[in-house]
Design a protein around this motif. Structure first.
Motif, short mmCIF file in Angstrom:
data_model
loop_
_atom_site.label_atom_id
_atom_site.label_comp_id
_atom_site.label_asym_id
_atom_site.label_seq_id
_atom_site.Cartn_x
_atom_site.Cartn_y
_atom_site.Cartn_z
N PHE A 12 33.58 23.85 29.08
CA PHE A 12 32.18 23.62 28.69
C PHE A 12 32.16 23.36 27.18
N ALA A 13 31.56 22.26 26.75
CA ALA A 13 31.60 21.88 25.33
C ALA A 13 30.29 21.26 24.89
N GLY A 14 30.06 21.33 23.57
CA GLY A 14 28.94 20.61 22.98
C GLY A 14 29.30 19.15 22.79
N LEU A 15 28.35 18.36 22.33
CA LEU A 15 28.59 16.93 22.18
C LEU A 15 29.62 16.62 21.10
N ASN A 16 29.89 17.57 20.22
CA ASN A 16 30.93 17.36 19.21
C ASN A 16 32.28 17.89 19.66
N GLY A 17 32.41 18.27 20.93
CA GLY A 17 33.69 18.74 21.46
C GLY A 17 34.01 20.18 21.18
N ARG A 18 33.10 20.91 20.55
CA ARG A 18 33.35 22.32 20.26
C ARG A 18 33.11 23.18 21.50
N ILE A 19 33.90 24.24 21.63
CA ILE A 19 33.79 25.09 22.82
C ILE A 19 33.21 26.46 22.51
N ASP A 20 32.69 26.62 21.31
CA ASP A 20 32.05 27.87 20.94
C ASP A 20 31.00 27.58 19.87
N GLY A 21 29.99 28.44 19.79
CA GLY A 21 28.98 28.26 18.76
C GLY A 21 27.57 28.45 19.30
N ALA A 22 26.61 28.30 18.40
CA ALA A 22 25.21 28.53 18.74
C ALA A 22 24.68 27.54 19.76
N TYR A 23 25.30 26.38 19.89
CA TYR A 23 24.83 25.38 20.85
C TYR A 23 24.80 25.94 22.27
N MET A 24 25.69 26.90 22.56
CA MET A 24 25.78 27.45 23.92
C MET A 24 24.54 28.26 24.29
N LEU A 25 23.87 28.82 23.28
CA LEU A 25 22.70 29.67 23.52
C LEU A 25 21.39 28.91 23.41
N ASP A 26 21.46 27.64 23.07
CA ASP A 26 20.26 26.82 23.00
C ASP A 26 19.66 26.68 24.40
N PRO A 27 18.35 26.87 24.56
CA PRO A 27 17.75 26.71 25.90
C PRO A 27 18.07 25.38 26.57
N ALA A 28 18.26 24.33 25.76
CA ALA A 28 18.57 23.02 26.33
C ALA A 28 19.96 22.99 26.96
N ALA A 29 20.82 23.96 26.63
CA ALA A 29 22.17 24.01 27.20
C ALA A 29 22.21 24.75 28.53
N SER A 30 21.15 25.45 28.88
CA SER A 30 21.18 26.32 30.06
C SER A 30 21.51 25.60 31.36
N PRO A 31 20.90 24.44 31.67
CA PRO A 31 21.24 23.78 32.94
C PRO A 31 22.72 23.39 33.03
N ALA A 32 23.27 22.86 31.93
CA ALA A 32 24.68 22.45 31.95
C ALA A 32 25.59 23.66 32.05
N ARG A 33 25.22 24.75 31.36
CA ARG A 33 26.04 25.96 31.42
C ARG A 33 26.04 26.56 32.83
N ALA A 34 24.88 26.51 33.49
CA ALA A 34 24.79 27.00 34.86
C ALA A 34 25.64 26.14 35.80
N ALA A 35 25.63 24.82 35.58
CA ALA A 35 26.44 23.92 36.40
C ALA A 35 27.93 24.20 36.19
N TYR A 36 28.31 24.47 34.95
CA TYR A 36 29.71 24.78 34.64
C TYR A 36 30.17 26.02 35.41
N SER A 37 29.36 27.07 35.38
CA SER A 37 29.71 28.30 36.08
C SER A 37 29.77 28.09 37.59
N ARG A 38 28.84 27.30 38.13
CA ARG A 38 28.84 27.03 39.56
C ARG A 38 30.10 26.26 39.98
N MET A 39 30.49 25.27 39.16
CA MET A 39 31.69 24.50 39.47
C MET A 39 32.94 25.36 39.46
#
Length: 308
Positions: A12-39
């Motif tokens: 799971f990564a942000g658009l800049n290829g980073r795999i950690d950081g505040a982007y993960m907690l952004d509400p806009a990241a929630s659907p993608a993060r949920a999809a990652y966990s489901r996969m």
């Protein structure tokens, strides 16, 4: 017959290829993060592998108080276990302070812990693991031998499908060792810019110079503007070498000749540092990696024809 598991890097990564950081907690990241966990569950993998740094984030980084000597016999250790899933901790020198041989996480099946060690892990640490019922395999004297580790995981534990989920150094280690088969990359539509943050593939080992190429297999748009990209690992590029164009050579003639002749002792001499008697003139562009190897794509750079 396959002698090692099929290995998928699921990240799971942000658009800049980073795999950690505040982007993960952004509400806009929630659907993608949920999809990652489901996969991660839907892959149906026998085991999930993490590096030592990521594992410490899960179980803590309590320092170990070990003795200077140990009585652990040589070789691997398969502890009795009832779990059918496995948590693989890639921990070459033995740093993780496991309290239990079972890794538990909400919504997931219990997983038996297997440590992947090198001979650099002390006998005292191996005793520590045995006392807690944690299995381990030894792969490499000082450096980690991932092909050997994977063969042992297949032979001793029957693992046929393995997910590698970070961190970036661990992902790159599997890629550089030639044992990564597939990349499953979930991109969040968010970015944060913390310094010194790990990326999907981070810090390539010095012994693994060159570029790696992937073939795009599938693209899926996720809810909330995320993306799921699936790549097959295609190959690693050979080392790139560069040549200076002899005076008067047109660029279109230089490329095939550079591939055909090559250094040293050929008409295409190795590129040397600019001397005081040289100065740039006309600039042309080509794909240098293609000139050197005839096999891979890379960003264009300029070749300057020099007059002496």
């Amino acid at each position: 017959m396959n002698t090692r598991p099929y290995v998928v890097c699921h990240v799971f990564a942000g658009l800049n290829g980073r795999i950690d950081g505040a982007y993960m907690l952004d509400p806009a990241a929630s659907p993608a993060r949920a999809a990652y966990s489901r996969m991660q569950v839907e892959f149906g993998a026998d085991a999930v592998a993490y590096g030592a740094v990521t594992t410490k984030g899960f179980v803590g980084s309590r320092p170990l108080a070990l003795g200077t000597h140990g009585s652990a016999p040589k070789g691997d250790f398969v502890a009795p276990h009832a779990e059918r899933s496995f948590y693989i901790s890639v921990d070459p020198v033995g740093e993780i302070a496991w309290e239990s041989a079972t890794y538990r996480r909400a919504g997931r099946a219990d997983a038996h812990v297997i440590e992947v060690l090198t001979e650099a892990a002390s006998p005292a640490y191996r005793d520590y693991l045995r006392e807690r019922g944690v299995s381990y395999v030894l792969a490499g004297s000082r450096g980690l031998d991932l092909p050997l580790a994977l063969r042992k995981l297949r032979e001793l534990f029957g693992i046929e499908r393995l997910l590698v989920c970070g961190g970036g150094k661990t992902d790159m280690s599997f890629l550089a060792a030639g044992v990564l088969d597939e990349l499953s990359l979930v991109l969040s539509p968010t970015v944060s810019g913390e310094p010194e943050t790990a990326s999907v593939f981070d810090e390539m080992p010095r012994s693994a110079g060159g570029s790696h190429a992937f073939s795009l297999e599938r693209v899926e748009r996720l809810a909330g503007d995320g993306l799921h990209l699936v790549y097959r690992v295609r190959r690693r590029c050979r080392a790139v070498r560069f040549w200076r164009l002899p005076r008067g050579w047109p660029l279109r003639a230089a490329l095939p000749a550079a591939r055909r002749t090559g250094p040293p002792g050929s008409r295409a001499a190795p590129l040397r540092a600019r001397s005081r008697r040289t100065r740039p003139s006309t600039t042309s562009s080509t794909t240098l990696c293609s000139m050197a190897t005839g096999s891979c794509s890379s960003p264009q750079r300029s070749i300057r024809r020099r007059r002496i």
